[in-house]
Enzyme design. Structure first.
Site, PDB file in Angstrom:
ATOM      1  N   HIS A 131       5.175  20.219  43.965  1.00 33.75           N
ATOM      2  CA  HIS A 131       5.970  21.412  44.254  1.00 33.75           C
ATOM      3  C   HIS A 131       5.000  22.586  44.375  1.00 33.75           C
ATOM      4  CE1 HIS A 131       8.851  24.675  43.267  1.00 33.75           C
ATOM      5  NE2 HIS A 131       9.804  23.815  43.593  1.00 33.75           N
ATOM      6  N   ASP A 208       4.003  18.296  35.258  1.00 33.92           N
ATOM      7  CA  ASP A 208       5.177  19.052  35.676  1.00 33.92           C
ATOM      8  C   ASP A 208       6.376  18.118  35.506  1.00 33.92           C
ATOM      9  OD1 ASP A 208       7.329  19.863  37.180  1.00 33.92           O
ATOM     10  OD2 ASP A 208       6.167  20.433  38.944  1.00 33.92           O
ATOM     11  N   GLN A 211      11.432  17.438  37.185  1.00 37.11           N
ATOM     12  CA  GLN A 211      12.379  16.445  37.698  1.00 37.11           C
ATOM     13  C   GLN A 211      12.503  15.229  36.790  1.00 37.11           C
ATOM     14  OE1 GLN A 211      14.435  16.860  40.174  1.00 37.11           O
ATOM     15  NE2 GLN A 211      13.585  18.841  40.748  1.00 37.11           N
ATOM     16  N   LYS A 234      17.316  22.067  35.102  1.00 40.19           N
ATOM     17  CA  LYS A 234      17.221  20.779  35.798  1.00 40.19           C
ATOM     18  C   LYS A 234      17.919  19.676  35.005  1.00 40.19           C
ATOM     19  CE  LYS A 234      14.168  22.225  38.976  1.00 40.19           C
ATOM     20  NZ  LYS A 234      14.523  22.451  40.373  1.00 40.19           N
TER      21      LYS A 234
HETATM   22  N1  PMP Z   1       8.269  21.363  39.897  1.00 46.32           N
HETATM   23  C1  PMP Z   1       9.192  20.566  40.418  1.00 46.32           C
HETATM   24  C2  PMP Z   1       8.867  19.126  40.662  1.00 46.32           C
HETATM   25  C3  PMP Z   1      10.454  21.089  40.721  1.00 46.32           C
HETATM   26  O1  PMP Z   1      11.390  20.306  41.244  1.00 46.32           O
HETATM   27  C4  PMP Z   1      10.719  22.456  40.481  1.00 46.32           C
HETATM   28  C5  PMP Z   1      12.048  23.075  40.840  1.00 46.32           C
HETATM   29  N2  PMP Z   1      12.515  22.737  42.104  1.00 46.32           N
HETATM   30  C6  PMP Z   1       9.715  23.224  39.904  1.00 46.32           C
HETATM   31  C7  PMP Z   1       8.499  22.642  39.624  1.00 46.32           C
HETATM   32  C8  PMP Z   1       9.925  24.655  39.576  1.00 46.32           C
HETATM   33  O2  PMP Z   1      10.885  24.762  38.581  1.00 46.32           O
HETATM   34  P1  PMP Z   1      11.539  26.169  38.201  1.00 46.32           P
HETATM   35  O3  PMP Z   1      11.999  26.757  39.506  1.00 46.32           O
HETATM   36  O4  PMP Z   1      12.665  25.816  37.309  1.00 46.32           O
HETATM   37  O5  PMP Z   1      10.489  26.981  37.562  1.00 46.32           O
END
Ligand code: PMP
Length: 415
Positions: A131, A208, A211, A234
């Site tokens: 991400h 991270d 997910q 999430k």
């Molecule tokens: N990493 C991954 C794999 C994600 O799916 C997400 C959210 N889509 C994030 C990081 C960022 O998370 P947040 O927006 O809750 O900070």
């Protein structure tokens, strides 16, 4: 509905659905089928109620007050910290830092551990599957420190090339930052091996877990993870709160993230001393109400059992994959052996955005676009995908509606 009642290992999906008020509405005249869970999950009544009760009953700033409301709020806030500790199986509650979520957790590590430890010529390894929030903070750091970012390539199936990863590791590697599961493709990464290999060259690893938290067992001690980042929203919790796990010795050695109240012991113009962990990293008034409500989300997952939920979601994944594969011209992007319940796909000649809009007209919520993973989309030579991501309250019936909708869209567009 009898099939739902039985569910997997006693999971009562019908009863679970009743706990989520938002699911029971019509969108564009059709019952809502919410398949955008990788972006954010819906919240059960218990989470909404906890937030409401906090603001109605005991809203107060935490840690510094001696009055009754402040003590009650502080206690509830710290209960969530203990729940997260148990959820991640961290050794101690001091290793859990509240943040706004995964993004802030990663930025915190980059700005503190990264700034302190990464030097000119060092290397940071990320993957092509990340991400943007697990890419850009490292790019900012690398630019500042004249360090280099190395990238683990991804196979056609959407799996990390672990041999290539081992080749990238060297004594220049300071940090490895990868996700536990991919938001775009659903790939579950072999993080145990990734961590073990990184440690052989003395590098630290940030996982991270955005997910993974809803679907996979997490044990930071067994994994030997150095840092692990999660977002409450999430996995059925509120937005705007999440956590960073960090090993005690690392957190203690790191400089503070932000300066302000709460993160200090003593302040004078001759010099300031910092608070102990975790408070050293928690400057200012946090998102108290949402942290308190976060605890109800953890309870929801624990009470239903993550294993049972994951087993049911895997069933949905297999069902949806089989049905979607049968549609002519549809190609699933990301066919890893181990996946969380995410299906990304493209359809010949139809823009993902158009599919998303036409499904929305049928009350079906999917996500379209690059899913904050542009390098991954570049890797596959596509602009974006349609993504359906399933949660424990989704049903095969809803998947049938989506598949039927897509079938009709394909037929309509090819006329
Ligand atoms: N990493 C991954 C794999 C994600 O799916 C997400 C959210 N889509 C994030 C990081 C960022 O998370 P947040 O927006 O809750 O900070």
């Amino acid at each position: 509905m009898s099939e739902l009642k039985e569910g997997v290992k006693g999971l009562n999906v019908e009863a679970i659905r009743k706990m989520f008020p938002v699911l029971h509405q019509e969108v564009n005249g059709k019952p809502l089928a919410y398949f955008d869970n990788a972006a954010t999950t819906q919240k059960p009544e218990s989470v909404i109620k906890a937030l409401d009760e906090y603001y109605r009953g005991y809203n107060a700033n935490i840690h510094r007050g001696i009055h009754t409301l402040a003590e009650k709020a502080t206690k509830a806030f710290e209960v969530t910290r203990e729940s997260i500790r148990a959820f991640l199986n961290a050794e101690s509650r001091e290793e859990i830092i509240f943040t706004k979520g995964t993004t802030e957790s990663i930025n915190l590590v980059a700005a503190t551990y990264g700034r302190q430890e990464v030097k000119k010529g060092d290397e940071i390894i990320v993957s092509e599957l990340e991400h943007h929030s697990n890419i850009v903070p490292w790019q900012l750091l690398a630019k500042e420190k004249e360090a280099t970012i190395k990238v683990i390539p991804v196979s056609e199936a959407g799996e990390l090339d672990i041999d290539a990863y081992k080749e990238l590791l060297s004594d220049k590697t300071k940090l490895v930052a990868v996700n536990h599961a991919s938001n775009s493709l659903g790939t579950i990464n072999p993080i145990e091996e990734i961590i073990r290999e990184a440690h052989k060259v003395g590098a630290k690893v940030l996982i991270d877990g955005a997910q993974a938290s809803a679907h996979l067992p997490i044990d930071v001690q067994a994994l030997d993870a150095d840092f692990y980042a999660i977002s409450a929203h999430k996995f059925y919790g509120p937005t705007g709160t999440g956590a960073l796990y960090g090993k005690r010795e690392l957190l203690e050695s790191m400089p503070p993230y932000q300066g302000g109240g709460e993160m200090i012991k003593d302040v004078s113009f001759d010099g300031t001393t910092y608070n102990d962990i975790p408070y050293k990293f928690e400057a200012g008034t946090p998102n108290i109400g949402d942290v308190i409500a976060f605890n109800e989300a953890i309870k929801f997952v624990n009470e239903n059992g993550k294993d049972a939920m994951a087993a049911y979601e895997s069933e949905l994944l297999a069902y949806g994959t089989k049905k979607l594969e049968a549609i002519g011209g549809l190609r699933i992007v990301g066919t890893a052996k181990n996946k969380v319940s995410v299906i990304s796909f493209v359809i010949d000649g139809i823009h993902p955005f158009d599919i998303g809009q036409m499904l929305d007209a049928r009350g079906i919520a999917v996500r379209t676009g690059h899913h904050c993973t542009q390098p991954l989309m570049d890797r596959f030579g596509i602009e974006g995908t349609v993504r359906a991501s399933f949660a424990v309250y989704n049903t095969k019936e809803e998947i049938d509606r989506m598949v039927d909708g897509i079938d009709r869209i394909v037929k309509f567009m090819s006329k």
